[in-house]
Motif scaffolding. Sequence first.
Motif, short mmCIF file in Angstrom:
data_model
loop_
_atom_site.label_atom_id
_atom_site.label_comp_id
_atom_site.label_asym_id
_atom_site.label_seq_id
_atom_site.Cartn_x
_atom_site.Cartn_y
_atom_site.Cartn_z
N THR A 123 19.82 -21.60 -12.16
CA THR A 123 19.47 -21.25 -10.78
C THR A 123 20.57 -20.39 -10.16
O THR A 123 20.29 -19.39 -9.51
N LYS A 124 21.79 -20.76 -10.39
CA LYS A 124 22.91 -19.98 -9.86
C LYS A 124 23.00 -18.61 -10.53
O LYS A 124 23.35 -17.62 -9.89
N GLN A 125 22.64 -18.53 -11.82
CA GLN A 125 22.65 -17.24 -12.53
C GLN A 125 21.59 -16.29 -11.97
O GLN A 125 21.75 -15.07 -12.03
N LEU A 126 20.50 -16.83 -11.47
CA LEU A 126 19.41 -16.02 -10.94
C LEU A 126 19.78 -15.35 -9.61
O LEU A 126 19.10 -14.41 -9.19
N ARG A 127 20.82 -15.80 -8.99
CA ARG A 127 21.24 -15.24 -7.70
C ARG A 127 21.55 -13.75 -7.87
O ARG A 127 22.35 -13.37 -8.71
N GLN A 128 20.91 -12.93 -7.08
CA GLN A 128 21.10 -11.49 -7.14
C GLN A 128 22.21 -11.09 -6.19
O GLN A 128 22.18 -11.46 -5.02
N ASP A 129 23.16 -10.34 -6.69
CA ASP A 129 24.24 -9.86 -5.82
C ASP A 129 23.67 -8.87 -4.80
O ASP A 129 22.83 -8.05 -5.13
N ASP A 130 24.17 -8.98 -3.59
CA ASP A 130 23.69 -8.09 -2.51
C ASP A 130 24.22 -6.69 -2.71
O ASP A 130 25.30 -6.41 -2.84
N GLY A 132 14.97 -5.70 -8.80
CA GLY A 132 14.69 -4.57 -7.94
C GLY A 132 15.81 -4.38 -6.94
O GLY A 132 16.77 -5.16 -6.89
N GLU A 133 15.67 -3.38 -6.12
CA GLU A 133 16.69 -3.09 -5.12
C GLU A 133 16.70 -4.18 -4.06
O GLU A 133 15.64 -4.58 -3.54
N TYR A 134 17.88 -4.67 -3.75
CA TYR A 134 18.05 -5.76 -2.79
C TYR A 134 17.36 -5.43 -1.47
O TYR A 134 17.61 -4.39 -0.86
N GLY A 135 16.46 -6.31 -1.05
CA GLY A 135 15.79 -6.16 0.23
C GLY A 135 14.70 -5.11 0.29
O GLY A 135 14.12 -4.88 1.34
N ARG A 185 15.80 -13.18 -4.99
CA ARG A 185 15.95 -12.20 -6.08
C ARG A 185 14.71 -11.31 -6.01
O ARG A 185 13.59 -11.79 -5.93
N TYR A 186 14.92 -10.00 -6.07
CA TYR A 186 13.85 -9.02 -5.87
C TYR A 186 13.37 -8.42 -7.18
O TYR A 186 14.18 -8.18 -8.09
N PHE A 187 12.06 -8.14 -7.24
CA PHE A 187 11.45 -7.55 -8.44
C PHE A 187 10.49 -6.45 -8.04
O PHE A 187 9.79 -6.55 -7.02
#
Length: 143
Positions: A136-143, A80-83, A52-54
Amino acid sequence: MQDKIFLSKEIADGEYQNLHEFLLDDLKLFKRKLFLFIKQVETGESQEYYTRYFERQYQDELLRLFDANDFEGILAIPVGEYGRCATQLEARYTKSGKVVGLQVGEARPHEDGRYVSLSPAKVFVDEEGQKIIGITKQLRQDD
Protein backbone atom coordinates in the motif's frame (compact mmCIF):
# COMPACT_ATOMS: atom_id res chain seq x y z
CA MET A 1 -13.06 -6.77 15.48
CA GLN A 2 -12.03 -9.94 13.67
CA ASP A 3 -9.34 -10.11 10.99
CA LYS A 4 -11.34 -9.49 7.83
CA ILE A 5 -11.71 -7.74 4.54
CA PHE A 6 -14.84 -5.61 4.17
CA LEU A 7 -16.41 -4.51 0.87
CA SER A 8 -18.69 -1.52 0.36
CA LYS A 9 -22.02 -1.96 -1.33
CA GLU A 10 -23.10 -1.16 -4.86
CA ILE A 11 -25.31 1.94 -4.83
CA ALA A 12 -26.14 2.10 -8.55
CA ASP A 13 -25.27 -0.04 -11.55
CA GLY A 14 -21.45 -0.07 -11.65
CA GLU A 15 -21.14 2.53 -8.86
CA TYR A 16 -20.17 1.83 -5.27
CA GLN A 17 -20.27 3.57 -1.91
CA ASN A 18 -17.12 5.64 -1.52
CA LEU A 19 -14.24 4.61 0.70
CA HIS A 20 -14.29 7.64 2.98
CA GLU A 21 -17.98 7.26 3.83
CA PHE A 22 -17.59 3.49 4.25
CA LEU A 23 -14.72 3.88 6.75
CA LEU A 24 -16.34 6.66 8.79
CA ASP A 25 -20.06 6.00 8.67
CA ASP A 26 -20.57 2.28 8.08
CA LEU A 27 -17.55 0.58 9.62
CA LYS A 28 -16.87 3.38 12.14
CA LEU A 29 -13.14 2.58 12.04
CA PHE A 30 -12.24 6.27 11.97
CA LYS A 31 -13.73 9.26 13.71
CA ARG A 32 -13.37 12.98 13.28
CA LYS A 33 -11.44 14.84 15.93
CA LEU A 34 -11.73 18.62 15.86
CA PHE A 35 -13.48 18.23 12.48
CA LEU A 36 -10.25 18.37 10.43
CA PHE A 37 -8.43 15.43 11.96
CA ILE A 38 -9.49 11.87 11.30
CA LYS A 39 -8.22 9.31 13.79
CA GLN A 40 -8.45 5.52 13.92
CA VAL A 41 -10.88 4.61 16.69
CA GLU A 42 -8.79 1.95 18.47
CA THR A 43 -5.22 3.20 18.01
CA GLY A 44 -5.70 6.97 17.71
CA GLU A 45 -3.47 6.96 14.61
CA SER A 46 -4.04 9.64 12.00
CA GLN A 47 -5.41 8.57 8.67
CA GLU A 48 -2.93 8.61 5.81
CA TYR A 49 -4.33 9.37 2.35
CA TYR A 50 -3.17 9.34 -1.25
CA THR A 51 -4.41 9.03 -4.80
CA ARG A 52 -2.55 7.23 -7.59
CA TYR A 53 -3.49 8.33 -11.12
CA PHE A 54 -3.85 6.23 -14.27
CA GLU A 55 -4.49 7.01 -17.92
CA ARG A 56 -7.96 5.95 -19.12
CA GLN A 57 -6.59 3.14 -21.30
CA TYR A 58 -5.46 1.27 -18.16
CA GLN A 59 -8.81 1.41 -16.36
CA ASP A 60 -10.00 -2.11 -17.27
CA GLU A 61 -6.64 -3.64 -16.31
CA LEU A 62 -6.60 -1.68 -13.06
CA LEU A 63 -10.10 -2.90 -12.16
CA ARG A 64 -9.18 -6.51 -13.02
CA LEU A 65 -6.03 -6.41 -10.87
CA PHE A 66 -7.85 -4.66 -8.05
CA ASP A 67 -10.61 -7.26 -8.08
CA ALA A 68 -7.94 -10.00 -7.83
CA ASN A 69 -6.13 -8.17 -4.98
CA ASP A 70 -3.06 -8.10 -7.24
CA PHE A 71 -1.56 -4.91 -5.85
CA GLU A 72 1.91 -5.87 -7.10
CA GLY A 73 0.40 -6.04 -10.60
CA ILE A 74 -1.02 -2.54 -10.12
CA LEU A 75 2.52 -1.31 -9.46
CA ALA A 76 3.41 -2.40 -13.00
CA ILE A 77 0.78 -0.14 -14.59
CA PRO A 78 2.33 3.19 -15.60
CA VAL A 79 1.14 6.09 -13.48
CA GLY A 80 -0.53 9.06 -15.06
CA GLU A 81 0.23 12.69 -14.44
CA TYR A 82 -0.49 13.69 -10.86
CA GLY A 83 -3.92 15.32 -10.61
CA ARG A 84 -4.59 15.11 -14.36
CA CYS A 85 -6.10 11.64 -14.87
CA ALA A 86 -9.69 10.68 -14.22
CA THR A 87 -8.98 7.06 -13.24
CA GLN A 88 -7.63 6.89 -9.70
CA LEU A 89 -6.71 4.47 -6.95
CA GLU A 90 -7.55 5.98 -3.57
CA ALA A 91 -5.99 4.76 -0.33
CA ARG A 92 -6.86 5.60 3.27
CA TYR A 93 -4.87 3.76 5.90
CA THR A 94 -2.94 3.85 9.15
CA LYS A 95 0.83 3.51 9.10
CA SER A 96 0.61 0.41 11.33
CA GLY A 97 -1.71 -1.36 8.87
CA LYS A 98 -4.48 -1.67 11.48
CA VAL A 99 -6.79 -0.33 8.77
CA VAL A 100 -6.04 -0.25 5.03
CA GLY A 101 -8.75 0.92 2.63
CA LEU A 102 -8.41 1.00 -1.15
CA GLN A 103 -10.81 1.83 -3.98
CA VAL A 104 -10.78 2.58 -7.71
CA GLY A 105 -12.69 5.64 -8.82
CA GLU A 106 -13.13 8.01 -11.70
CA ALA A 107 -13.54 11.77 -11.83
CA ARG A 108 -16.13 12.78 -14.41
CA PRO A 109 -15.72 16.41 -15.43
CA HIS A 110 -18.36 15.88 -18.13
CA GLU A 111 -20.84 15.17 -15.30
CA ASP A 112 -20.17 18.42 -13.42
CA GLY A 113 -17.09 16.98 -11.71
CA ARG A 114 -18.91 14.05 -10.15
CA TYR A 115 -16.64 11.36 -8.66
CA VAL A 116 -17.76 7.75 -9.15
CA SER A 117 -16.41 4.77 -7.24
CA LEU A 118 -15.91 2.06 -9.88
CA SER A 119 -15.08 -0.76 -7.47
CA PRO A 120 -16.23 -1.70 -4.03
CA ALA A 121 -14.11 -0.10 -1.33
CA LYS A 122 -11.91 -2.83 0.15
CA VAL A 123 -11.03 -2.39 3.78
CA PHE A 124 -8.41 -4.69 5.28
CA VAL A 125 -8.24 -4.69 9.08
CA ASP A 126 -5.88 -6.07 11.70
CA GLU A 127 -3.68 -8.88 10.29
CA GLU A 128 -5.12 -8.50 6.78
CA GLY A 129 -4.16 -4.83 6.75
CA GLN A 130 -0.73 -5.54 8.18
CA LYS A 131 -0.13 -8.06 5.37
CA ILE A 132 -0.63 -5.42 2.67
CA ILE A 133 0.57 -2.20 4.31
CA GLY A 134 3.99 -2.48 2.64
CA ILE A 135 2.55 -2.68 -0.87
CA THR A 136 0.00 0.00 0.00
CA LYS A 137 2.81 2.39 0.85
CA GLN A 138 4.63 1.46 -2.39
CA LEU A 139 1.53 2.40 -4.39
CA ARG A 140 1.76 5.98 -3.14
CA GLN A 141 2.45 8.23 -6.12
CA ASP A 142 4.91 11.04 -5.58
CA ASP A 143 3.41 14.45 -6.22
